[in-house]
Structures are given as C-alpha cells and as structure tokens.
Design a protein around this motif. Structure first.
Motif, PDB file in Angstrom:
ATOM      1  N   ILE B 141      15.013 -23.829  45.914  1.00  0.00           N
ATOM      2  CA  ILE B 141      14.372 -24.654  44.901  1.00  0.00           C
ATOM      3  C   ILE B 141      15.257 -24.764  43.665  1.00  0.00           C
ATOM      4  CG2 ILE B 141      12.196 -25.005  43.691  1.00  0.00           C
ATOM      5  CD1 ILE B 141      10.907 -23.167  45.588  1.00  0.00           C
ATOM      6  N   ALA B 142      16.271 -23.890  43.592  1.00  0.00           N
ATOM      7  CA  ALA B 142      17.108 -23.832  42.396  1.00  0.00           C
ATOM      8  C   ALA B 142      17.621 -25.196  41.945  1.00  0.00           C
ATOM      9  CB  ALA B 142      18.260 -22.860  42.612  1.00  0.00           C
ATOM     10  N   PRO B 143      18.214 -26.001  42.843  1.00  0.00           N
ATOM     11  CA  PRO B 143      18.748 -27.281  42.356  1.00  0.00           C
ATOM     12  C   PRO B 143      17.673 -28.131  41.707  1.00  0.00           C
ATOM     13  CG  PRO B 143      18.999 -27.087  44.745  1.00  0.00           C
ATOM     14  CD  PRO B 143      18.479 -25.787  44.253  1.00  0.00           C
ATOM     15  N   MET B 144      16.435 -28.088  42.297  1.00  0.00           N
ATOM     16  CA  MET B 144      15.388 -28.933  41.754  1.00  0.00           C
ATOM     17  C   MET B 144      15.001 -28.470  40.351  1.00  0.00           C
ATOM     18  SD  MET B 144      11.740 -29.717  43.185  1.00  0.00           S
ATOM     19  CE  MET B 144      11.316 -28.111  42.627  1.00  0.00           C
ATOM     20  N   ILE B 145      14.846 -27.166  40.182  1.00  0.00           N
ATOM     21  CA  ILE B 145      14.469 -26.653  38.866  1.00  0.00           C
ATOM     22  C   ILE B 145      15.496 -27.100  37.833  1.00  0.00           C
ATOM     23  CG2 ILE B 145      14.148 -24.552  37.518  1.00  0.00           C
ATOM     24  CD1 ILE B 145      13.146 -23.213  40.037  1.00  0.00           C
ATOM     25  N   ILE B 146      16.778 -26.957  38.194  1.00  0.00           N
ATOM     26  CA  ILE B 146      17.845 -27.309  37.251  1.00  0.00           C
ATOM     27  C   ILE B 146      17.794 -28.794  36.911  1.00  0.00           C
ATOM     28  CG2 ILE B 146      20.330 -27.346  36.933  1.00  0.00           C
ATOM     29  CD1 ILE B 146      19.937 -24.613  37.421  1.00  0.00           C
ATOM     30  N   VAL B 147      17.707 -29.636  37.946  1.00  0.00           N
ATOM     31  CA  VAL B 147      17.761 -31.076  37.711  1.00  0.00           C
ATOM     32  C   VAL B 147      16.529 -31.547  36.942  1.00  0.00           C
ATOM     33  CG1 VAL B 147      17.718 -33.314  38.843  1.00  0.00           C
ATOM     34  CG2 VAL B 147      19.256 -31.551  39.659  1.00  0.00           C
ATOM     35  N   VAL B 148      15.349 -31.038  37.317  1.00  0.00           N
ATOM     36  CA  VAL B 148      14.123 -31.478  36.649  1.00  0.00           C
ATOM     37  C   VAL B 148      14.132 -31.052  35.184  1.00  0.00           C
ATOM     38  CG1 VAL B 148      11.661 -31.029  36.512  1.00  0.00           C
ATOM     39  CG2 VAL B 148      12.688 -31.657  38.675  1.00  0.00           C
ATOM     40  N   LEU B 149      14.522 -29.793  34.932  1.00  0.00           N
ATOM     41  CA  LEU B 149      14.552 -29.337  33.544  1.00  0.00           C
ATOM     42  C   LEU B 149      15.587 -30.131  32.751  1.00  0.00           C
ATOM     43  CD1 LEU B 149      14.076 -25.496  33.704  1.00  0.00           C
ATOM     44  CD2 LEU B 149      12.457 -27.240  33.045  1.00  0.00           C
ATOM     45  N   ASN B 150      16.679 -30.503  33.428  1.00  0.00           N
ATOM     46  CA  ASN B 150      17.681 -31.339  32.786  1.00  0.00           C
ATOM     47  C   ASN B 150      17.083 -32.661  32.360  1.00  0.00           C
ATOM     48  OD1 ASN B 150      20.294 -30.905  32.027  1.00  0.00           O
ATOM     49  ND2 ASN B 150      21.008 -30.670  34.137  1.00  0.00           N
ATOM     50  N   ALA B 151      16.225 -33.239  33.249  1.00  0.00           N
ATOM     51  CA  ALA B 151      15.619 -34.530  32.968  1.00  0.00           C
ATOM     52  C   ALA B 151      14.693 -34.434  31.760  1.00  0.00           C
ATOM     53  CB  ALA B 151      14.850 -35.027  34.187  1.00  0.00           C
ATOM     54  N   VAL B 152      14.055 -33.260  31.566  1.00  0.00           N
ATOM     55  CA  VAL B 152      13.175 -33.106  30.413  1.00  0.00           C
ATOM     56  C   VAL B 152      13.986 -32.822  29.163  1.00  0.00           C
ATOM     57  CG1 VAL B 152      10.991 -32.072  29.717  1.00  0.00           C
ATOM     58  CG2 VAL B 152      11.676 -31.970  32.060  1.00  0.00           C
ATOM     59  N   GLY B 232      22.223 -20.601  40.581  1.00  0.00           N
ATOM     60  CA  GLY B 232      21.752 -21.593  39.624  1.00  0.00           C
ATOM     61  C   GLY B 232      22.873 -22.454  39.072  1.00  0.00           C
ATOM     62  N   GLU B 233      24.086 -21.940  39.147  1.00  0.00           N
ATOM     63  CA  GLU B 233      25.206 -22.720  38.612  1.00  0.00           C
ATOM     64  C   GLU B 233      25.734 -23.738  39.612  1.00  0.00           C
ATOM     65  OE1 GLU B 233      26.767 -19.147  35.768  1.00  0.00           O
ATOM     66  OE2 GLU B 233      27.598 -19.459  37.745  1.00  0.00           O
ATOM     67  N   LEU B 234      25.364 -23.584  40.877  1.00  0.00           N
ATOM     68  CA  LEU B 234      25.936 -24.468  41.894  1.00  0.00           C
ATOM     69  C   LEU B 234      25.575 -25.938  41.673  1.00  0.00           C
ATOM     70  CD1 LEU B 234      25.541 -22.339  45.122  1.00  0.00           C
ATOM     71  CD2 LEU B 234      27.502 -22.601  43.652  1.00  0.00           C
ATOM     72  N   PRO B 235      24.286 -26.297  41.483  1.00  0.00           N
ATOM     73  CA  PRO B 235      23.955 -27.724  41.476  1.00  0.00           C
ATOM     74  C   PRO B 235      24.276 -28.434  40.170  1.00  0.00           C
ATOM     75  CG  PRO B 235      21.966 -26.417  41.344  1.00  0.00           C
ATOM     76  CD  PRO B 235      23.093 -25.462  41.342  1.00  0.00           C
ATOM     77  N   ARG B 245      32.948 -21.580  39.598  1.00  0.00           N
ATOM     78  CA  ARG B 245      34.280 -21.270  40.117  1.00  0.00           C
ATOM     79  C   ARG B 245      34.259 -21.292  41.646  1.00  0.00           C
ATOM     80  NH1 ARG B 245      38.664 -21.525  37.110  1.00  0.00           N
ATOM     81  NH2 ARG B 245      39.672 -19.678  37.938  1.00  0.00           N
ATOM     82  N   LEU B 246      33.175 -20.746  42.238  1.00  0.00           N
ATOM     83  CA  LEU B 246      33.064 -20.757  43.699  1.00  0.00           C
ATOM     84  C   LEU B 246      33.063 -22.191  44.211  1.00  0.00           C
ATOM     85  CD1 LEU B 246      30.301 -18.126  44.541  1.00  0.00           C
ATOM     86  CD2 LEU B 246      32.732 -17.976  45.001  1.00  0.00           C
ATOM     87  N   LEU B 247      32.238 -23.035  43.571  1.00  0.00           N
ATOM     88  CA  LEU B 247      32.089 -24.409  44.048  1.00  0.00           C
ATOM     89  C   LEU B 247      33.385 -25.182  43.868  1.00  0.00           C
ATOM     90  CD1 LEU B 247      29.768 -26.041  45.231  1.00  0.00           C
ATOM     91  CD2 LEU B 247      29.381 -27.009  42.987  1.00  0.00           C
ATOM     92  N   ALA B 248      34.011 -25.055  42.688  1.00  0.00           N
ATOM     93  CA  ALA B 248      35.267 -25.765  42.441  1.00  0.00           C
ATOM     94  C   ALA B 248      36.323 -25.291  43.434  1.00  0.00           C
ATOM     95  CB  ALA B 248      35.728 -25.522  41.007  1.00  0.00           C
TER      96      ALA B 248
END
Lengths: 313, 291
Positions: B141-152, B232-235, B245-248
């Motif tokens: 669910i992590a990506p969703m929490i991040i993106v939704v909170l970003n939208a707010v 939480g940093e991935l999305p 750093r992992l993703l990059a």
C-alpha cells in the motif's frame, strides 16, 4: 450515555444500529450531499454499534469473540462509506467501499491473473523452497554445536536486516518474470525459519533424549518420533511469520520490474494513473490472500500440534 | 557476558566463511563475463589475470566485498555530507523518517495496549483486527499512501514515516498488551489491599513490569521501521534516501551502488537495534533488576 445504553441486551442494540445505518446510508446518497439528520443518524449508528460491542463483551455469549470484531469491522466499513459518500470525498483520495466492491466484480479476471502471477507462482514456490531449505539447513547445523553457536547470532541479526533491498539485485540476476520474485521470497523467509527451527530442535529435553537412547533409537528415529514433533510449535511460529513476509517480498520485488501482470505491478501503475478503486481492489485481494494463507497455516498447526498447551481448549 | 565471549569465536568463523563464500561467488559469477570478453577479443589471458579483472569490474554481476567497502568509503568519508552523492546524506534522509515513524508507532502501540488492557470491549473488538492488520502486506500500500498524500499536499518526511508507523505499531502493541498483563494475580491483589486506584496500579505495577516486554518489541519495531522507510522511498521517483539509491542503482545497472546502499542499510539496522538494546539494559539497571 453509551455506558447507559450498553446495559441493554445485544439484540435490540443490533437492530437499532442496523436501522440507523440504513437511514444514514440512504441520506448519504442524496444528490445535494448529506443532510444534517443523515450525520445525526451516522453518529447514532456508531454509538449503537459501540454499545453493542460493550454489551456483547459483557454478555458472556459463546460467540462474542467472533461477533465483536465482526461488528467492529462492519462499523468501520459503514463509517468509511457514509463519510466518503456524505462529505463528497473525491474518489482520487479515498474511494467508498461500495465502489471498490463494484470494481472487484467488474475486473475479477485481471485480479485473478495478477493473483496467480504473484501469489500462486512467486509466493508459494518461493515460500516452499525457502522454508524447505531452512529446515534442511537447520537439520545439518543441528549436528554441530560450533556451527549453531556461530550461525544463530548471525541469523538473528540477518532477520533484522532490510532484506527487501536485495529485490533489485534478484531482478537483475533472474529477469523480470516470477523466478526473481520467488528468489526474493526465498531469501526473506530463510533466516526467520532457520532460527525458529534450530530453536525448536533444541526444545526436546535431555531426559527425553536419554529415554530414546535407552530404547536404542537411532538418529532418524529420535528425530522423527521425538525431536521434530517437539520442534513443531516453533516451526509453525516461523511458518506463520514467513507467510506475511513472503507476500510482502513478492509484491515489493515487483516494483523493480515485472512483466505487465502481477499485484505489485498493478498497484504501482494504477497509482500512477490515479485509479484508486483498482488499487484498493488489489489491496483487498492481497489482504484476503494474506489472511487466508495465515489462517491455513494456523489450521494445519492446530491439527499437527494439537497436544501443545497453546492449542488446548 | 561470559556466554557472549564464548560465542565470539564461532560467530567470527561464520562471518569469515560468509566472506570467503562471497568472494568465491563473485569470482564465479563475474569470470563468465571476463571469459566472454577475452574470447571476443581473441586473447587468452591467464587465470590470475582474469581473476584480478573479475574483482575490479565496473558493473559486476556480484561486486566483491572490497569493491563495496571502497564505494562506501568513497561516498561517506570522501564526499561532503551535503552532497547529493554522499551516502551519509541519504542515510540521514532515511534515518529521520525511520525515527519519526518509530516514535509515532511506539506511541500508538502503547496507547492501543493501554486501551486494550483496560477495556474488555476494546480487547474483544480491536485485538483480532490488530493481528489481521499484519497479514495485509502494508508495503504494497506504500506507493498509494505516498501518492495520495502527495496529492493532498503532504510530502517529504511524513508519508514515509506513516508507513514506518504502521509497521512498527504492531509489535509494540502486542508486546505491551502481554507486558501490562504480566503482573500475576497475587501482585494485583496486593495493590487492591492497598486500595490503589486503576491509575496507581498502572503507574506503579503494570508499567514497570511491562518494561522487558516493551524493549523486546522495540527491537523488532525499530528494524521494521527502517524497512518501511526504505520501501516508502521507492515510489516517490528516487529523490533521496537509501531506497532511492537502490532504485536508481537498479535503473542504471550500478550494482556496486545497490550493494553499498544495502550494506549501509544493514549497518544502520544493526546500530539501531544495538542502541535499543543498550537503552534496555540501562533502564533495567535503573529499575534495579538484573540485566
């Protein structure tokens, strides 16, 4: 106030809560938004549900342990529906449960494809291989006290490490399809399972082992008849911990690259397109799969270790 | 302590064995590439030449331990801390989210446990859901929490910390419920004969006797918080932090960078668990219990 009405028996309280909830949900669908009496009904339904749980807790009913959490869950679902519909929360932020249910019904074939890719392939195969390898390693380690003393602290430390981080490496090594996800699952479940099994193999007491020796039992007989059964409660503890870890590992590994199917893939792409109802549908499937997996292992545990104090009733 | 000293030898042996295995695996996995290169170029280098080349590739399949160590040294000591390429900077980003999430998760877990211990209705209705909440793969669910909170309009530290909170509240809540219930009937009766109030019983009996349980759960919780912050940093599209750093690294095939981020995360986890362990011993000593 709630304490006062909680004195009532559960049945009328349940009826009142249901009636008020029905009223509130009807009001929430009004085109002009929720009228004030709708909010009052919502609050009333919530209070009745709360009193119902209190009343259930006091009633000493045989199924209270099942009914109370069910009432609580339904209340949460109801509040979620009433507030998102009534206050007009945009679906981009939080879709109401009814919309998610519709989405599940509409696109079950996509959900099934994702489920079979992530759960039936990556999770189950990785889980079986990882736990199997851990048990085999534990049996090997068990014969050497030196290895045990060296490996256990290391295993305990590794269990605390952020193993999910190996996901990008596994995707690089084993490609985008499910084998790389299964590899992540294997690594994630290996150490918790190893530590629990080694711990369990130690649990047969000296006296019991000596008794086996007086029966002239061989290594495998002692293992099969005494030590493995004695280790079973510990091993099931490990299996339960690993069941949630496995699902997490497989889904997170999909964030690093997948074929265009899979629960992790679907979640990350649909989030990007702001299709939150699809994301929630996927989450509901994941939650259901996770709970069912855990429940299945708990059931097997009850059947296998029926003699253990924690399973007796 | 004597037992710990007795275990040092075997543990060191196992760690050495892991290191040797790592080198062997690095050689085996990277030699293939060297062999292909040599064949394509029509050269026939000796095995030692190939081995030394395999240990110093730019993008090895599996970097050798010393390559990872050199990379960590370069990105921690040689770089300025404020630099975007400094691992210290990225570790701090992750660590701050971890600590905030850990603090919130501990608070939430303790509050839930206090409520559950004192109210039978909460115990009946909430406890099964707390356990069920952990069978949900929250990291999904992590990506969703991040993106939704970003939208707010909420971004940065808090969304990551919320994921850490979710992962860390569970062990604390379960451990504290057990701990607050650990005083036996005799002790509870003693409090009653002194006509102690619920609050007094809580502060003077329940809370002190729950400390060993609390710290055991805190060790699990702090490790879980770190995992939450990294995932939480991935999305967020790889901006900053160890997860980024992992993703990059995985996007650009920089295996050494991935491994150095991974090793740093592990060191961080071990250090956090060790700090909680030290606090545990200290608190127990202050309370007069044998550590």
């Amino acid at each position: 106030m709630i304490g006062r009405i909680a004195q009532l028996p559960p049945l009328p309280l349940a009826a009142a809560a249901a009636a008020l909830a029905w009223l509130a949900l009807g009001a929430a669908h009004a085109p002009a938004g929720m009228p004030p009496w709708g909010w009052a009904a919502t609050l009333g339904a919530w209070a009745c549900a709360w009193a119902l749980v209190e009343s259930l807790a006091r009633s000493g009913w045989r199924h209270a342990g099942l009914a109370a959490p069910a009432v609580f869950g339904l209340t949460v679902l109801f509040l979620w529906e009433a507030v998102t519909r009534g206050a007009g929360v945009p679906a981009v932020l939080l879709p109401p449960p009814s919309m998610i249910a519709e989405r599940i019904a509409d696109s079950w074939h996509i959900l099934w494809a994702d489920f079979s890719q992530t759960f039936l392939k990556a999770v189950l195969i990785g889980y079986a291989l990882g736990c199997g390898a851990a048990v085999a390693t534990a049996l090997l380690i068990d014969r050497s006290e030196f290895l045990q003393r060296g490996l256990l602290p290391v295993g305990n430390m590794v269990a605390a490490l952020p193993i999910v981080g190996v996901a990008p490496i596994m995707v690089m090594w084993f490609g985008f399809d499910w084998p790389s996800k299964a590899a992540v699952v294997i690594i994630m479940v290996f150490f918790p399972m190893l530590v629990n099994t080694v711990e369990g193999l130690k649990s047969a007491e000296r006296m019991q082992r000596d008794l086996m020796r007086t029966y002239a039992a061989g290594y495998w007989q002692t293992m099969g008849k005494l030590r493995l059964p004695a280790a079973a409660p510990f091993m099931f503890n490990g299996l339960k911990i690993c069941s949630t870890l496995a699902l997490i590992g497989a889904i997170v590994a999909e964030f690093f690259g997948t074929p265009t199917v899979g629960m992790g893939f679907r979640i990350s792409t649909e989030v990007g397109r702001m299709n939150l109802d699809m994301v929630w549908a996927e989450i509901a499937v994941a939650a259901l799969a996770g709970s069912a997996f855990y429940g299945a292992i708990a059931l097997i545990e009850r059947a296998v270790t029926f003699w253990h104090p924690s399973q007796r009733r | 302590m004597r037992r710990a000293a007795g275990d040092a030898g075997p543990v060191l042996c196992v760690l050495m064995a892991i290191l040797v295995l790592w080198y062997a695996a690095a050689a085996a996995l990277n030699l293939q590439w060297e062999r292909d290169q040599a064949e394509r170029a029509g050269r026939a280098p000796s095995l030692t030449q190939m081995l030394s080349a395999a240990m110093s590739q730019d993008r090895p399949v599996l970097p050798a331990p010393h390559q990872v160590a050199v990379e960590i040294w370069k990105t921690t000591v040689d770089k300025k801390i404020t630099s975007k390429r400094s691992l210290v900077y990225h570790s701090w980003v992750t660590l701050s989210a971890t600590l905030l999430g850990f603090a919130m998760g501990t608070l939430l877990g303790v509050l839930l446990a206090v409520g559950i211990v004192h109210s039978r209705a909460l115990d009946l209705s909430l406890m099964p859901w707390i356990i069920a909440s952990q069978t949900i793969p929250i990291l999904a669910i992590a990506p969703m929490i991040i993106v939704v909170l970003n939208a707010v309009g909420i971004s940065g530290l808090l969304p990551k910390a919320l994921i850490s909170t979710y992962l860390s509240f569970f062990p604390v809540a379960v451990g504290m419920v057990k701990g607050l219930r650990s005083p036996d009937a005799m002790q509870m009766d003693q409090m009653r004969t002194w006509s102690a109030t619920t609050a007094q019983t809580f502060w003077k009996l329940r809370l002190p006797s729950s400390m060993p349980y609390l710290f055991a759960s805190l060790k699990v919780a702090v490790a879980a918080s770190l995992v939450g912050a990294i995932v939480g940093e991935l999305p967020t599209g790889a901006v900053a932090g160890l997860g980024a750093r992992l993703l990059a690294g995985s996007y650009y095939g920089q295996t050494i960078q991935i491994w150095s981020a991974l090793v740093t995360a592990s060191i961080l986890a071990a250090a956090l668990v060790a700090i909680v362990g030290a606090m545990h011993r200290r608190v127990l000593r202050r309370m007069g219990a044998a550590a």
